[in-house]
Design a protein around this motif. Structure first.
Motif, PDB file in Angstrom:
ATOM      1  N   MET A 197       0.823  -1.193   0.000  1.00  0.00           N
ATOM      2  CA  MET A 197       0.000   0.000   0.000  1.00  0.00           C
ATOM      3  C   MET A 197       0.865   1.254   0.000  1.00  0.00           C
ATOM      4  O   MET A 197       1.991   1.238   0.495  1.00  0.00           O
ATOM      5  N   LYS A 198       0.323   2.310  -0.543  1.00  0.00           N
ATOM      6  CA  LYS A 198       0.977   3.613  -0.517  1.00  0.00           C
ATOM      7  C   LYS A 198       0.367   4.404   0.637  1.00  0.00           C
ATOM      8  O   LYS A 198      -0.837   4.665   0.649  1.00  0.00           O
ATOM      9  N   ILE A 199       1.217   4.772   1.614  1.00  0.00           N
ATOM     10  CA  ILE A 199       0.727   5.323   2.872  1.00  0.00           C
ATOM     11  C   ILE A 199       1.440   6.631   3.200  1.00  0.00           C
ATOM     12  O   ILE A 199       2.677   6.688   3.219  1.00  0.00           O
ATOM     13  N   ILE A 200       0.673   7.666   3.472  1.00  0.00           N
ATOM     14  CA  ILE A 200       1.240   8.918   3.971  1.00  0.00           C
ATOM     15  C   ILE A 200       1.271   8.855   5.491  1.00  0.00           C
ATOM     16  O   ILE A 200       0.249   8.570   6.128  1.00  0.00           O
ATOM     17  N   VAL A 201       2.435   9.117   6.080  1.00  0.00           N
ATOM     18  CA  VAL A 201       2.547   9.238   7.539  1.00  0.00           C
ATOM     19  C   VAL A 201       2.843  10.692   7.856  1.00  0.00           C
ATOM     20  O   VAL A 201       3.918  11.202   7.529  1.00  0.00           O
ATOM     21  N   VAL A 202       1.881  11.362   8.480  1.00  0.00           N
ATOM     22  CA  VAL A 202       2.049  12.761   8.869  1.00  0.00           C
ATOM     23  C   VAL A 202       2.657  12.810  10.265  1.00  0.00           C
ATOM     24  O   VAL A 202       2.201  12.122  11.176  1.00  0.00           O
ATOM     25  N   GLY A 203       3.694  13.622  10.403  1.00  0.00           N
ATOM     26  CA  GLY A 203       4.423  13.652  11.670  1.00  0.00           C
ATOM     27  C   GLY A 203       5.485  12.576  11.725  1.00  0.00           C
ATOM     28  O   GLY A 203       5.832  12.066  12.786  1.00  0.00           O
ATOM     29  N   ALA A 204       6.012  12.233  10.561  1.00  0.00           N
ATOM     30  CA  ALA A 204       6.945  11.104  10.456  1.00  0.00           C
ATOM     31  C   ALA A 204       8.301  11.369  11.085  1.00  0.00           C
ATOM     32  O   ALA A 204       9.114  10.448  11.197  1.00  0.00           O
ATOM     33  N   THR A 205       8.567  12.613  11.486  1.00  0.00           N
ATOM     34  CA  THR A 205       9.853  12.907  12.129  1.00  0.00           C
ATOM     35  C   THR A 205       9.766  12.832  13.648  1.00  0.00           C
ATOM     36  O   THR A 205      10.775  12.923  14.330  1.00  0.00           O
ATOM     37  N   GLY A 206       8.549  12.675  14.190  1.00  0.00           N
ATOM     38  CA  GLY A 206       8.382  12.598  15.636  1.00  0.00           C
ATOM     39  C   GLY A 206       8.712  11.221  16.174  1.00  0.00           C
ATOM     40  O   GLY A 206       8.969  10.278  15.409  1.00  0.00           O
ATOM     41  N   THR A 207       8.685  11.085  17.485  1.00  0.00           N
ATOM     42  CA  THR A 207       9.036   9.819  18.135  1.00  0.00           C
ATOM     43  C   THR A 207       8.129   8.684  17.679  1.00  0.00           C
ATOM     44  O   THR A 207       8.603   7.624  17.250  1.00  0.00           O
ATOM     45  N   ILE A 208       6.821   8.892  17.753  1.00  0.00           N
ATOM     46  CA  ILE A 208       5.889   7.844  17.325  1.00  0.00           C
ATOM     47  C   ILE A 208       5.850   7.755  15.802  1.00  0.00           C
ATOM     48  O   ILE A 208       5.895   6.660  15.238  1.00  0.00           O
ATOM     49  N   GLY A 209       5.782   8.889  15.134  1.00  0.00           N
ATOM     50  CA  GLY A 209       5.691   8.890  13.684  1.00  0.00           C
ATOM     51  C   GLY A 209       6.849   8.169  13.008  1.00  0.00           C
ATOM     52  O   GLY A 209       6.645   7.420  12.037  1.00  0.00           O
ATOM     53  N   ALA A 210       8.054   8.377  13.503  1.00  0.00           N
ATOM     54  CA  ALA A 210       9.223   7.706  12.925  1.00  0.00           C
ATOM     55  C   ALA A 210       9.127   6.195  13.107  1.00  0.00           C
ATOM     56  O   ALA A 210       9.468   5.423  12.201  1.00  0.00           O
ATOM     57  N   ALA A 211       8.636   5.778  14.268  1.00  0.00           N
ATOM     58  CA  ALA A 211       8.497   4.346  14.536  1.00  0.00           C
ATOM     59  C   ALA A 211       7.411   3.742  13.648  1.00  0.00           C
ATOM     60  O   ALA A 211       7.549   2.617  13.155  1.00  0.00           O
ATOM     61  N   VAL A 212       6.329   4.494  13.430  1.00  0.00           N
ATOM     62  CA  VAL A 212       5.245   4.018  12.570  1.00  0.00           C
ATOM     63  C   VAL A 212       5.725   3.892  11.125  1.00  0.00           C
ATOM     64  O   VAL A 212       5.476   2.884  10.456  1.00  0.00           O
ATOM     65  N   GLY A 259       9.993  18.317   6.430  1.00  0.00           N
ATOM     66  CA  GLY A 259      10.550  17.281   5.566  1.00  0.00           C
ATOM     67  C   GLY A 259      10.445  17.625   4.093  1.00  0.00           C
ATOM     68  O   GLY A 259      10.005  18.714   3.709  1.00  0.00           O
ATOM     69  N   ALA A 260      10.840  16.681   3.259  1.00  0.00           N
ATOM     70  CA  ALA A 260      10.774  16.875   1.806  1.00  0.00           C
ATOM     71  C   ALA A 260       9.322  17.018   1.346  1.00  0.00           C
ATOM     72  O   ALA A 260       9.010  17.805   0.453  1.00  0.00           O
ATOM     73  N   VAL A 261       8.431  16.229   1.966  1.00  0.00           N
ATOM     74  CA  VAL A 261       6.994  16.359   1.717  1.00  0.00           C
ATOM     75  C   VAL A 261       6.415  17.126   2.907  1.00  0.00           C
ATOM     76  O   VAL A 261       6.353  16.617   4.018  1.00  0.00           O
ATOM     77  N   LYS A 262       5.999  18.355   2.653  1.00  0.00           N
ATOM     78  CA  LYS A 262       5.606  19.239   3.750  1.00  0.00           C
ATOM     79  C   LYS A 262       4.098  19.248   3.978  1.00  0.00           C
ATOM     80  O   LYS A 262       3.306  19.236   3.049  1.00  0.00           O
ATOM     81  N   VAL A 263       3.730  19.295   5.263  1.00  0.00           N
ATOM     82  CA  VAL A 263       2.339  19.506   5.654  1.00  0.00           C
ATOM     83  C   VAL A 263       2.338  20.062   7.068  1.00  0.00           C
ATOM     84  O   VAL A 263       3.181  19.700   7.893  1.00  0.00           O
ATOM     85  N   ASN A 264       1.411  20.957   7.330  1.00  0.00           N
ATOM     86  CA  ASN A 264       1.244  21.551   8.655  1.00  0.00           C
ATOM     87  C   ASN A 264      -0.235  21.444   9.001  1.00  0.00           C
ATOM     88  O   ASN A 264      -1.072  22.081   8.365  1.00  0.00           O
TER      89      ASN A 264
END
Length: 201
Positions: free
Chosen positions: A1-16, A34-39
């Motif tokens: 699957m193609k999955i967007i993880v928002v907050g991927a630089t955080g502690t939980i997000g990186a682990a996910v 990050g390279a793919v930005k979202v706020n």
């Protein structure tokens, strides 16, 4: 699957992101810097994310700011931040995702243990966590195109407790928390509040 993880630089997000990638999914790591930005505080950036990243099967949010402060000290601005970011930011992400995900896709947002197990200082966080959980349960009844929506409610995370110079013993490792997000994405849950270590990992 193609999955967007928002907050991927955080502690939980990186682990996910790491856990999903380990299961051979294509992970798009999105964050403020990050390279793919979202706020999540800015709805326009959420819409831009889905304009940029197409043909997505799932979106996972591990983001959203909130304020931990005694009830007597919380200001209007504190509540506004919590509502704008952790609550409405994730709701906006889910609303955009429902129009852009492939049929049968899934949306996973993050609440937290303080929704049901509050503590001194958690009034604002408990408010938005509980509100988001209610929204997830209701939205699940109306999801189009076989889409699913769920929330993961993490406990205290060991790595976060270490950063706060608190006893990490009561916490759960981020890698173990991530298992619940993987279960939300890969499983058949709908409208569920998934507690790591209890359901789905």
């Amino acid at each position: 699957m193609k999955i967007i993880v928002v907050g991927a630089t955080g502690t939980i997000g990186a682990a996910v992101a790491k856990a999903l990638a380990a299961n051979k999914h294509e992970v798009i790591a999105a964050s403020r810097n990050g390279a793919v930005k979202v706020n999540l505080d800015e709805p326009a950036s959420i819409r831009a994310l889905f304009d940029k990243v197409r043909d997505v099967d799932a979106v996972v949010s591990c983001a959203g700011n909130a304020v931990f402060k005694p009830f007597a000290d919380l200001t209007d601005a504190d509540y506004a931040l919590c509502l704008r970011s952790k609550l409405m930011g994730q709701v906006a992400l889910a609303r955009a995702a429902k129009d852009h995900l492939r049929d049968g896709g899934s949306i996973t947002v993050t609440t937290g243990v303080l929704a049901m197990q509050p503590m001194p200082g958690s009034a604002a966080i408990s408010l938005v966590n509980a509100g988001l959980e209610g929204c997830v349960r209701a939205a699940a009844l109306e999801m189009p195109r076989r889409l699913r929506i769920n929330a993961v409610s993490p406990p205290w995370v060991k790595e976060t407790l270490v950063k706060l110079r608190m006893d990490p013993a009561p916490g759960l490792a981020a890698a173990d928390v991530a298992k619940a997000y993987v279960a939300a994405v890969e499983g058949s849950y709908q409208g569920k509040i998934i507690e790591p270590g209890k359901v789905g990992g």
